[in-house]
Design an enzyme around this catalytic site. Structure first.
Site, PDB file in Angstrom:
ATOM      1  N   CYS A  49      -4.849   2.632  -3.652  1.00 59.65           N
ATOM      2  CA  CYS A  49      -3.610   3.121  -3.012  1.00 59.65           C
ATOM      3  C   CYS A  49      -2.505   2.075  -3.116  1.00 59.65           C
ATOM      4  CB  CYS A  49      -3.839   3.510  -1.557  1.00 59.65           C
ATOM      5  SG  CYS A  49      -5.023   4.827  -1.376  1.00 59.65           S
TER       6      CYS A  49
ATOM      7  N   LYS B 163     -10.388  -0.888  10.231  1.00 60.54           N
ATOM      8  CA  LYS B 163     -10.416  -2.078   9.369  1.00 60.54           C
ATOM      9  C   LYS B 163     -10.784  -3.326  10.170  1.00 60.54           C
ATOM     10  CE  LYS B 163      -7.594  -0.120   5.979  1.00 60.54           C
ATOM     11  NZ  LYS B 163      -8.019   0.231   4.642  1.00 60.54           N
TER      12      LYS B 163
ATOM     13  N   GLN C  11      -4.488  -5.119   6.761  1.00 64.92           N
ATOM     14  CA  GLN C  11      -5.486  -6.003   6.147  1.00 64.92           C
ATOM     15  C   GLN C  11      -5.524  -7.393   6.776  1.00 64.92           C
ATOM     16  OE1 GLN C  11      -7.792  -5.193   3.994  1.00 64.92           O
ATOM     17  NE2 GLN C  11      -7.051  -3.147   3.495  1.00 64.92           N
TER      18      GLN C  11
ATOM     19  N   ASP D 171       3.053  -4.655   8.044  1.00 66.18           N
ATOM     20  CA  ASP D 171       1.809  -3.895   7.897  1.00 66.18           C
ATOM     21  C   ASP D 171       0.644  -4.870   8.038  1.00 66.18           C
ATOM     22  OD1 ASP D 171      -0.412  -2.520   7.071  1.00 66.18           O
ATOM     23  OD2 ASP D 171       0.473  -1.765   5.206  1.00 66.18           O
TER      24      ASP D 171
ATOM     25  N   HIS E  99       0.873  -1.177   0.000  1.00 71.35           N
ATOM     26  CA  HIS E  99       0.000   0.000   0.000  1.00 71.35           C
ATOM     27  C   HIS E  99       0.913   1.231   0.000  1.00 71.35           C
ATOM     28  CE1 HIS E  99      -2.770   2.981   1.818  1.00 71.35           C
ATOM     29  NE2 HIS E  99      -3.751   2.185   1.455  1.00 71.35           N
TER      30      HIS E  99
HETATM   31  N1  PMP Z   1      -1.727  -0.698   4.615  1.00 73.75           N
HETATM   32  C1  PMP Z   1      -2.665  -1.404   4.003  1.00 73.75           C
HETATM   33  C2  PMP Z   1      -2.346  -2.783   3.501  1.00 73.75           C
HETATM   34  C3  PMP Z   1      -3.939  -0.881   3.837  1.00 73.75           C
HETATM   35  O1  PMP Z   1      -4.882  -1.591   3.224  1.00 73.75           O
HETATM   36  C4  PMP Z   1      -4.204   0.418   4.324  1.00 73.75           C
HETATM   37  C5  PMP Z   1      -5.579   1.046   4.148  1.00 73.75           C
HETATM   38  N2  PMP Z   1      -6.182   0.781   2.938  1.00 73.75           N
HETATM   39  C6  PMP Z   1      -3.188   1.103   4.967  1.00 73.75           C
HETATM   40  C7  PMP Z   1      -1.964   0.515   5.101  1.00 73.75           C
HETATM   41  C8  PMP Z   1      -3.414   2.472   5.517  1.00 73.75           C
HETATM   42  O2  PMP Z   1      -4.391   2.431   6.507  1.00 73.75           O
HETATM   43  P1  PMP Z   1      -5.001   3.770   7.081  1.00 73.75           P
HETATM   44  O3  PMP Z   1      -5.476   4.559   5.900  1.00 73.75           O
HETATM   45  O4  PMP Z   1      -6.117   3.326   7.953  1.00 73.75           O
HETATM   46  O5  PMP Z   1      -3.931   4.458   7.823  1.00 73.75           O
END
Ligand code: PMP
Length: 599
Positions: A560, A422, A399, A396, A319
């Site tokens: 993203c 999430k 997910q 990270d 991401h």
């Molecule tokens: N890492 C991953 C794999 C994500 O899916 C996301 C959110 N889509 C993020 C980081 C960032 O999360 P947040 O926008 O809640 O900070």
């Protein structure tokens, strides 16, 4: 106030027992000759607002609802009992979608089955929960009233008028032709040795008010869970309760509300620690979300420890949140970023990763589950290889936490990050887990109140973690809400969630594969509940818009994660993503709309 509440605010047990007995007597299938199960005075529900988990010790809980039609008030496209609710057996060769649940017409009495706890919670009656007074009071009484009213009343008419087509049952012809053997849930088998359902999705759905929402005259089908998850009533109520009864700034006052708020906030930290199996609460830092957690590490540890020529490895699946902070750091400090490639299924190529590691590697930062493709990475292996090379590792978990059990000690990552929203919690709150020594060796990235031991104009002494990284007033209420979300998924059981979602993903994958012209992006052997695809002849936003007309929320775009989509020659995909409250009927509807688009 209800008549079931005493003046002291506690439930009137006699009244409640009476109601309980009334309820049990009226349950179809409970023999009049069999003694009614005794209702526990502190009635506790794993799901909080459901009664299905009453610890009767006679297998009652897992059979009661699936054998009483009125106890599963379903409506709209969610009306189909999913295959998980097929009585004793989950038959993957024929997962029921829009058909009647055979369990509803089964002739055997659920009370005669041996004790099986569908939530894998042992001896609830002796388990001590930090339930707030309102939780005990409300859930018990409210559940009972709800169930009783369902038994004696016509279900209430929905408030929002729904056009006839909005509740039309989707076609049920999307059955799988071939499936692996019956799903087995370890430790969850019944008398027959066959599988017992981990949970009843139709009951779980009752906890999520928004799932009853009508959009574009259709019942909402929420398949945008990778972007954010919906919140159960237990989380919503917990946050309200905080503002109604506990609101105060924390740590720094001697009054009652400060103590309540501090207890609630620190209690949430404890829940996160247990959820991740971290060694200590000091390893849990509350932040705004995964993005802020990664930036914290980059801008504190990274700034302090990385030097020109050092290398950072990320994976191709990342991401943007796990790319941009490292890139900013690399530009500033003249670091090199290397990328672990993936194969055509979207799986990390471990052999290539090994080749990237060398003594200059100072950090490996990678995702446990890809948000764009759903790939589950071999996290443990990646971490240990990095450590062998002397590098630190950030995982990270944005997910992963909502789909699978996470154990940071087993994973052995140096940092692990996730976002509350999430995992069925609120937005604006997230977690950075870090190994305690490492956190304490790292200088804070922000200064201010809360994080100091002592301040003079010449010098400041910082707290140890977690305080040193929580400068200023944090998001107290939402941290507490996150704690409630963790309680919620823990009661359902992360293993049960993973099992159910796996089944749903396999089902959805089969159905989408049958849509002509549909190309699935991300076909890893180990996947979480994401189904990215493109549809021949349609732009992704057109597909998203068409699904929206049917009340189906999916994401279409780059998610993203542009580098991984470009790896597959794409700028965007349509991305339905599943959670444990989704049903086979919803997947049917998705497939049906896609088929009709192709026509
Ligand atoms: N890492 C991953 C794999 C994500 O899916 C996301 C959110 N889509 C993020 C980081 C960032 O999360 P947040 O926008 O809640 O900070």
């Amino acid at each position: 106030m209800s008549t079931n509440i005493n003046p002291d605010g506690l439930p009137n047990l006699q009244e409640l027992e009476k109601l309980a007995n009334q309820f049990f007597k009226s349950v179809k299938g409970v023999s009049q000759n069999e003694p009614a199960p005794s209702f526990p005075a502190n009635g506790f529900s794993p799901v909080g607002s459901q009664i299905s988990d009453i610890p009767t010790g006679n297998g009652f809980a897992d059979g009661l609802f699936s054998h009483h039609p009125q106890s599963v008030p379903v409506s709209g496209v969610g009306a189909s009992p999913s295959a998980i609710n097929q009585g004793d057996v989950i038959n993957l060769n024929n997962p029921q979608t829009s058909f009647e649940d055979p369990g509803l017409t089964a002739t055997h009495s659920p009370v005669s089955q041996p004790s099986v706890n569908p939530f894998n919670i042992t001896d609830l009656s002796t388990t001590s929960f930090n339930a707030l007074p309102y939780q005990q009071e409300q859930s018990f009484e409210h559940e009972l009233q709800q169930v009783l009213s369902q038994l004696i009343q016509v279900p209430p008419v929905p408030q929002i008028p729904v056009k006839p087509e909005a509740v039309a049952t989707p076609p049920s012809f999307y059955f799988l032709k071939s499936f692996p053997a019956q799903l087995t849930v370890p430790g969850n088998t019944g008398a027959s040795g066959l599988v017992k359902p981990p949970f009843d999705v139709n009951i779980v759905r009752q906890d999520f008010p928004i799932l009853k929402e009508i959009v574009n005259s259709k019942q909402l089908v929420w398949l945008d869970n990778a972007a954010t998850t919906q919140k159960p009533k237990q989380v919503i109520d917990r946050i309200s309760y905080f503002y109604e009864h506990e609101n105060s700034n924390i740590h720094r006052a001697t009054h009652e509300l400060a103590a309540r708020a501090t207890d609630a906030y620190e209690g949430a930290r404890k829940k996160v620690q247990q959820f991740l199996n971290a060694g200590s609460v000091n390893e849990i830092i509350f932040v705004r979300g995964a993005t802020e957690a990664i930036n914290l590490v980059a801008k504190s540890w990274g700034e302090q420890n990385l030097n020109a020529g050092d290398e950072i490895i990320v994976s191709h699946l990342e991401h943007h949140a796990n790319i941009v902070p490292w890139q900013q750091l690399a530009t500033k400090k003249d670091l090199k970023i290397k990328v672990i490639p993936v194969d055509d299924d979207g799986q990390i190529i471990i052999e290539e990763y090994v080749k990237l590691l060398n003594p200059k590697t100072k950090l490996v930062a990678f995702t446990q589950v890809s948000n764009a493709l759903g790939t589950v990475t071999p996290a443990r292996q990646i971490v240990s290889l990095a450590h062998l090379a002397g590098a630190k590792v950030l995982v990270d978990g944005a997910q992963s936490v909502s789909h699978m059990p996470v154990d940071v000690q087993a994973l052995d990552a140096d940092w692990f990050v996730f976002s509350g929203h999430k995992v069925f919690g609120p937005t604006g709150i997230g977690v950075l887990y870090g190994k305690e020594d490492l956190l304490n060796q790292t200088q804070p990235w922000q200064g201010g109140g809360n994080m100091i031991v002592d301040v003079t104009f010449e010098h400041t002494r910082y707290h140890n973690a977690p305080g040193r990284f929580e400068a200023g007033t944090g998001n107290i209420a939402d941290a507490v809400g996150l704690g409630a979300a963790i309680d919620y998924v823990t009661r359902l059981g992360m293993h049960n969630i993973a099992q159910y979602e796996h089944y749903l993903l396999v089902y959805a994958t089969q159905l989408l594969k049958e849509v002509p012209g549909l190309r699935l992006i991300g076909t890893a052997a180990d996947k979480a509940s994401v189904l990215s695809f493109v549809l021949e002849g349609y732009k992704t936003e057109e597909v998203g818009a068409e699904l929206n007309k049917h009340g189906i929320a999916v994401r279409s775009g780059h998610h993203c994660a542009q580098p991984i989509l470009r790896r597959f020659g794409l700028e965007s995909t349509v991305r339905p993503s599943l959670a444990f409250y989704n049903t086979c009927a919803e997947v049917d509807l998705l497939a049906h709309v896609l088929h009709s688009l192709k026509k």
